[in-house]
Design a protein around this motif. Structure first.
Motif, PDB file in Angstrom:
ATOM      1  N   VAL A  45       0.775  -1.081   0.106  1.00 49.01           N
ATOM      2  CA  VAL A  45       0.164  -0.163   0.032  1.00 49.01           C
ATOM      3  C   VAL A  45       0.925   1.260   0.140  1.00 49.01           C
ATOM      4  N   GLN A  46       1.888   1.139   0.759  1.00 49.91           N
ATOM      5  CA  GLN A  46       2.847   2.403   0.856  1.00 49.91           C
ATOM      6  C   GLN A  46       3.415   2.790  -0.433  1.00 49.91           C
ATOM      7  N   GLU A  47       3.884   1.403  -1.103  1.00 45.13           N
ATOM      8  CA  GLU A  47       4.477   1.751  -2.237  1.00 45.13           C
ATOM      9  C   GLU A  47       3.593   2.274  -3.427  1.00 45.13           C
ATOM     10  N   LEU A  48       2.469   1.802  -3.373  1.00 44.06           N
ATOM     11  CA  LEU A  48       1.170   2.072  -4.501  1.00 44.06           C
ATOM     12  C   LEU A  48       1.175   3.667  -4.216  1.00 44.06           C
ATOM     13  N   LEU A  49       0.947   3.971  -3.174  1.00 39.59           N
ATOM     14  CA  LEU A  49       0.664   5.382  -2.625  1.00 39.59           C
ATOM     15  C   LEU A  49       1.989   6.581  -3.123  1.00 39.59           C
ATOM     16  N   GLU A  50       2.939   6.073  -2.972  1.00 33.00           N
ATOM     17  CA  GLU A  50       3.863   6.641  -3.475  1.00 33.00           C
ATOM     18  C   GLU A  50       3.981   6.864  -5.084  1.00 33.00           C
ATOM     19  N   TYR A  51       3.560   5.951  -5.580  1.00 28.78           N
ATOM     20  CA  TYR A  51       3.560   5.787  -7.272  1.00 28.78           C
ATOM     21  C   TYR A  51       2.516   6.868  -7.672  1.00 28.78           C
ATOM     22  N   LEU A  52       1.429   7.071  -6.959  1.00 26.94           N
ATOM     23  CA  LEU A  52       0.324   7.905  -7.198  1.00 26.94           C
ATOM     24  C   LEU A  52       0.399   9.349  -6.836  1.00 26.94           C
ATOM     25  N   ASP A  53       1.305   9.701  -5.819  1.00 25.30           N
ATOM     26  CA  ASP A  53       1.758  10.921  -5.369  1.00 25.30           C
ATOM     27  C   ASP A  53       2.684  11.703  -6.203  1.00 25.30           C
ATOM     28  N   ASP A  54       2.666  12.874  -6.042  1.00 25.80           N
ATOM     29  CA  ASP A  54       3.850  13.664  -6.919  1.00 25.80           C
ATOM     30  C   ASP A  54       5.243  13.009  -6.747  1.00 25.80           C
ATOM     31  N   PRO A  55       6.052  12.712  -7.740  1.00 33.40           N
ATOM     32  CA  PRO A  55       7.386  12.127  -7.665  1.00 33.40           C
ATOM     33  C   PRO A  55       8.217  12.706  -6.618  1.00 33.40           C
ATOM     34  N   ALA A  56       9.011  12.045  -5.778  1.00 33.07           N
ATOM     35  CA  ALA A  56       9.729  12.685  -4.832  1.00 33.07           C
ATOM     36  C   ALA A  56      11.165  13.058  -5.691  1.00 33.07           C
ATOM     37  N   PRO A  57      11.926  14.044  -5.161  1.00 35.50           N
ATOM     38  CA  PRO A  57      13.084  14.072  -5.922  1.00 35.50           C
ATOM     39  C   PRO A  57      13.848  12.971  -6.114  1.00 35.50           C
ATOM     40  N   GLY A  58      14.419  12.660  -7.206  1.00 36.34           N
ATOM     41  CA  GLY A  58      15.321  11.473  -7.545  1.00 36.34           C
ATOM     42  C   GLY A  58      14.560  10.241  -7.553  1.00 36.34           C
ATOM     43  N   GLN A  59      13.292  10.052  -7.528  1.00 39.03           N
ATOM     44  CA  GLN A  59      12.640   8.928  -7.742  1.00 39.03           C
ATOM     45  C   GLN A  59      12.563   8.302  -9.026  1.00 39.03           C
TER      46      GLN A  59
END
Length: 196
Positions: A134-148
Motif C-alpha cells: 500500500v505504501q509503495e502504491l501510494l508513493e507511485y500515485l503521489d507527486d514524484p519525490a526528488p530523485g525517484q
C-alpha cells in the motif's frame, strides 16, 4: 440524504456471456448515475465462471466511457495479486481518462482459490506485505519525490483516492491508521454477517 453506491460483480447469468454481462453493467451504471448514486465500483474475482469483473480496471474503463459523472472504482483490487506499480499505472490510466471520478479500493485477500492464486504467481503469504505494498502504491500515485527512479506513467501525481477494504477490523485497521485512508467495510462478505 444518504449517498448510495453500487458494487457490481458483472454477473454472467446462465446462457449469457461475459460480453453481455459487461454491457449490462454499463447499462446499470448509466441508470444509477441518472438516479443520483455516488459510486459504481467493480470487484476483482478470478476463476469464477459467473463473474466477468476479473480484469477490473479494463471493465471500469468501459464503464467510465459509458457514464459522465458517477465515480468509478474498484471495490476492490486485491493488492497481493498485483505489483503496486501495475495497479498505480492501471488506475492512473483511468484517472487520465476520467479525471477525479476514479477511486481505488484495496483488499488484502486473494479473491480466489489456492490453485488460481498460484496461477497469478502469488502465494498465501503475499498478503503479509500488504502494508508495504500500500505504501509503495501510494508513493507511485503521489507527486514524484526528488530523485525517484521509478514512476507510474500514467499515475504519478494523480493522487487517486485510495480506500482500504475489509470484512473485519483485523486486516484493514493498520492500513487505515498508518496511511490515514478511508475504510470500505464489506458487511456481507462474511457469511455470518449475512445470516447464511
Amino acid at each position: 440524504m444518504v449517498a448510495l453506491s453500487v458494487l457490481d460483480l458483472a454477473p454472467i447469468t446462465e446462457g449469457s456471456s461475459a460480453a453481455v454481462s459487461i454491457k449490462r453493467s454499463a447499462d446499470l451504471a448509466q441508470h444509477v448515475e441518472k438516479w443520483g448514486y455516488r459510486r459504481f465500483w467493480m470487484a476483482e474475482h478470478h476463476n469464477m465462471t459467473g463473474i466477468a469483473s476479473a480484469a477490473t480496471a479494463v471493465a471500469l474503463a468501459h464503464i467510465g466511457s459509458q457514464t459522465s459523472s458517477i465515480r468509478i472504482g474498484a471495490g476492490g483490487i486485491m493488492l497481493p495479486n498485483h505489483a503496486p506499480l501495475v495497479a498505480a499505472e492501471q488506475f492512473g490510466t483511468l484517472a487520465a481518462l476520467y479525471g477525479d471520478r476514479v477511486d481505488l479500493g484495496l483488499g488484502r485477500a486473494p479473491g480466489t482459490d489456492g490453485a488460481t492464486l498460484r496461477a497469478l504467481r502469488r502465494s498465501y503469504d503475499s498478503a503479509d506485505g500488504f502494508p508495504d505494498d500500500v505504501q509503495e502504491l501510494l508513493e507511485y500515485l503521489d507527486d514524484p519525490a526528488p530523485g525517484q527512479r521509478i514512476k507510474a506513467v500514467p499515475g504519478s501525481g494523480s493522487k487517486v483516492p485510495v480506500w482500504i477494504l475489509g470484512s473485519s477490523l483485523f486486516g484493514p485497521a493498520g492500513g487505515i491508521v498508518r496511511f490515514a485512508l478511508c475504510l470500505c467495510f464489506a458487511l456481507c462478505a462474511r457469511s455470518s454477517a449475512c445470516g447464511t
